[in-house]
Design an enzyme around this catalytic site. Structure first.
Site, mmCIF file in Angstrom:
data_model
loop_
_atom_site.group_PDB
_atom_site.id
_atom_site.type_symbol
_atom_site.label_atom_id
_atom_site.label_comp_id
_atom_site.label_asym_id
_atom_site.label_seq_id
_atom_site.Cartn_x
_atom_site.Cartn_y
_atom_site.Cartn_z
ATOM 1 N N HIS A 1 0.864 -1.181 0.000
ATOM 2 C CA HIS A 1 0.000 0.000 0.000
ATOM 3 C C HIS A 1 0.900 1.230 0.000
ATOM 4 O O HIS A 1 1.451 1.615 1.035
ATOM 5 C CB HIS A 1 -0.889 0.030 1.245
ATOM 6 C CG HIS A 1 -1.869 -1.100 1.323
ATOM 7 N ND1 HIS A 1 -2.848 -1.299 0.390
ATOM 8 C CD2 HIS A 1 -2.018 -2.089 2.233
ATOM 9 C CE1 HIS A 1 -3.567 -2.362 0.720
ATOM 10 N NE2 HIS A 1 -3.070 -2.857 1.834
ATOM 11 N N VAL A 2 1.061 1.863 -1.144
ATOM 12 C CA VAL A 2 1.917 3.044 -1.231
ATOM 13 C C VAL A 2 1.484 3.863 -2.439
ATOM 14 O O VAL A 2 1.096 3.314 -3.481
ATOM 15 C CB VAL A 2 3.410 2.650 -1.339
ATOM 16 C CG1 VAL A 2 3.705 1.900 -2.624
ATOM 17 C CG2 VAL A 2 4.316 3.862 -1.198
#
Length: 408
Positions: free
Chosen positions: A170-171
């Site tokens: 998640h980025v």
């Protein structure tokens, strides 16, 4: 007298010229015969030598042909040169070009929360063992916004991973070329923004089919009042969780790390669209997940070959059923209309991505459901394999859970 005649008889085994050949030379018949006899061994050696030379010439010609067609010397010739001794190839031509794989060898899946990524990551774990690519995950699950130094460090760690690799976390979008790295191929999946928000809202409070009590233990900081807050009250009373900037969630994953990417507006929207066009191989729609997997299999077969058959396997569906959010309810039409207005940029981006996805499907002969724009989003019943992710401010050990469920 008879003994002397025997000594002079030419057919006898004795030398007819014991004191040397006569000045005129040997008789023609006998001398030429002896010369032919003495040349036969030399003639046989010359034919063998001639054949060897022709074979060597043929190998040289074929090697030269392969050299020109392949842009360099054949591998077996290089190995032969190395085996025979010192070679001047590196001295004359410099080091050989770096090895490049005949398919994208650097893939990044910067997965958007609440958009089915647990299902996809579970599939990737199976596929990485099946196809032998390097699945790179991160111990940091909830930090999507990075400082400049953090970006440089993460890009360095990703770029030095063994190829072919697929990195997932998640980025928000990372620009590798800005820091001198090779830009990887990006993939991602998004979903209807209101449905994503509702999954997030109820998952934070009640988790999924793995057990509500377990989820409550993992979120001890949440008060009972907050846990059982009515969704309509949250929206209508404009609680922070149900208003901007918290609702501006999907676009930053494609816009990037710039501070303006977190501000709802046209600038972030247009930059996200630009990155989708220039840096993402595929951005799919969760509502059409099977078609997403089919296109991934065609675009990246070295990673996703056979993914659709694994996805449809009953055993895999059994695992996927455990990740469906529980106690999810639909807000009132008035609350949904307010959400739609607050998330208008999210919906503009969602519809843009959906159009691009349907264009790809048509190119591959896949049919798309045609839907006309509506005043507010249409809700659909989630399928069992629509999986959930923790939001940014929740500490969830996703990788540990995936490891446990994968070993079952």
């Amino acid at each position: 007298m008879k003994k002397k005649q025997q000594q002079q008889h030419p057919g006898s085994g004795a030398d007819p010229w014991p004191h040397g050949a006569p000045l005129g030379g040997a008789p023609p018949g006998l001398g030429s015969w002896k010369r032919r006899v003495s040349l036969l061994p030399l003639l046989r050696f010359s034919l063998r030598d001639y054949g060897f030379c022709m074979a060597t010439l043929l190998v040289f010609c074929l090697g030269s042909l392969f050299y020109q067609l392949g842009g360099g010397p054949p591998r077996f010739l290089l190995d032969l040169r190395q085996y025979l001794g010192n070679s001047t190839y590196l001295d004359d031509h410099g080091p050989p070009p770096s090895k490049t794989l005949p398919f994208p060898s650097q893939v990044v899946y910067n997965r958007v929360g609440k958009c089915g990524s647990r299902t996809v990551v579970l599939l990737l774990r199976i596929l990485s063992e099946k196809h032998g690519f390097n699945l790179v995950t991160s111990d940091i699950h909830n930090k999507t916004r990075l400082t400049k130094n953090e970006q440089m460090e993460l890009i360095k760690n990703i770029s030095t991973a063994e190829q072919p690799y697929l990195f997932t976390r998640h980025v928000h979008f990372l620009n590798f070329s800005r820091f001198g790295g090779d830009q990887p191929v990006y993939i991602n999946i998004i979903r209807d923004p209101v449905n994503r928000f509702l999954s997030n809202y109820f998952f934070r409070r009640f988790g999924d089919w793995r057990g509500e009590q377990n989820h409550m233990i993992r979120t001890p900081s949440m008060s009972q009042e907050e846990r059982y807050l009515d969704i309509n009250e949250c929206i209508l009373a404009n609680y922070p969780e149900c208003s901007n900037p918290r609702l501006f969630y999907i676009i930053p994953y494609f816009c990037g790390q710039h501070p303006r990417c977190r501000e709802p507006g046209e600038w972030a929207l247009e930059r996200a669209k630009l990155n989708v066009n220039e840096n993402f191989l595929l951005v799919g729609i969760l509502e059409e997940l099977e078609d997403v997997l089919l296109l991934l299999e065609r675009f990246l077969p070295h990673y996703f070959k056979g993914v659709l058959s694994i996805y449809k396997d009953p055993e895999h569906r059994k695992l996927g059923n455990m990740t469906v959010t529980v106690k999810k309810t639909v807000p009132s039409p008035e609350a949904v209309q307010i959400l739609y207005q607050r998330m208008r940029y999210e919906y503009e981006f969602y519809h843009y991505v959906k159009e691009q996805f349907h264009l790809l499907k048509r190119k591959f002969g896949l049919k798309s459901r045609v839907s006309h724009p509506v005043l507010r989003p249409q809700f659909f019943i989630p399928t069992p394999l629509e999986t959930e992710e923790p939001i940014d401010d929740e500490e969830q050990d996703d990788e540990k859970w995936l490891e446990d469920i994968y070993k079952r």
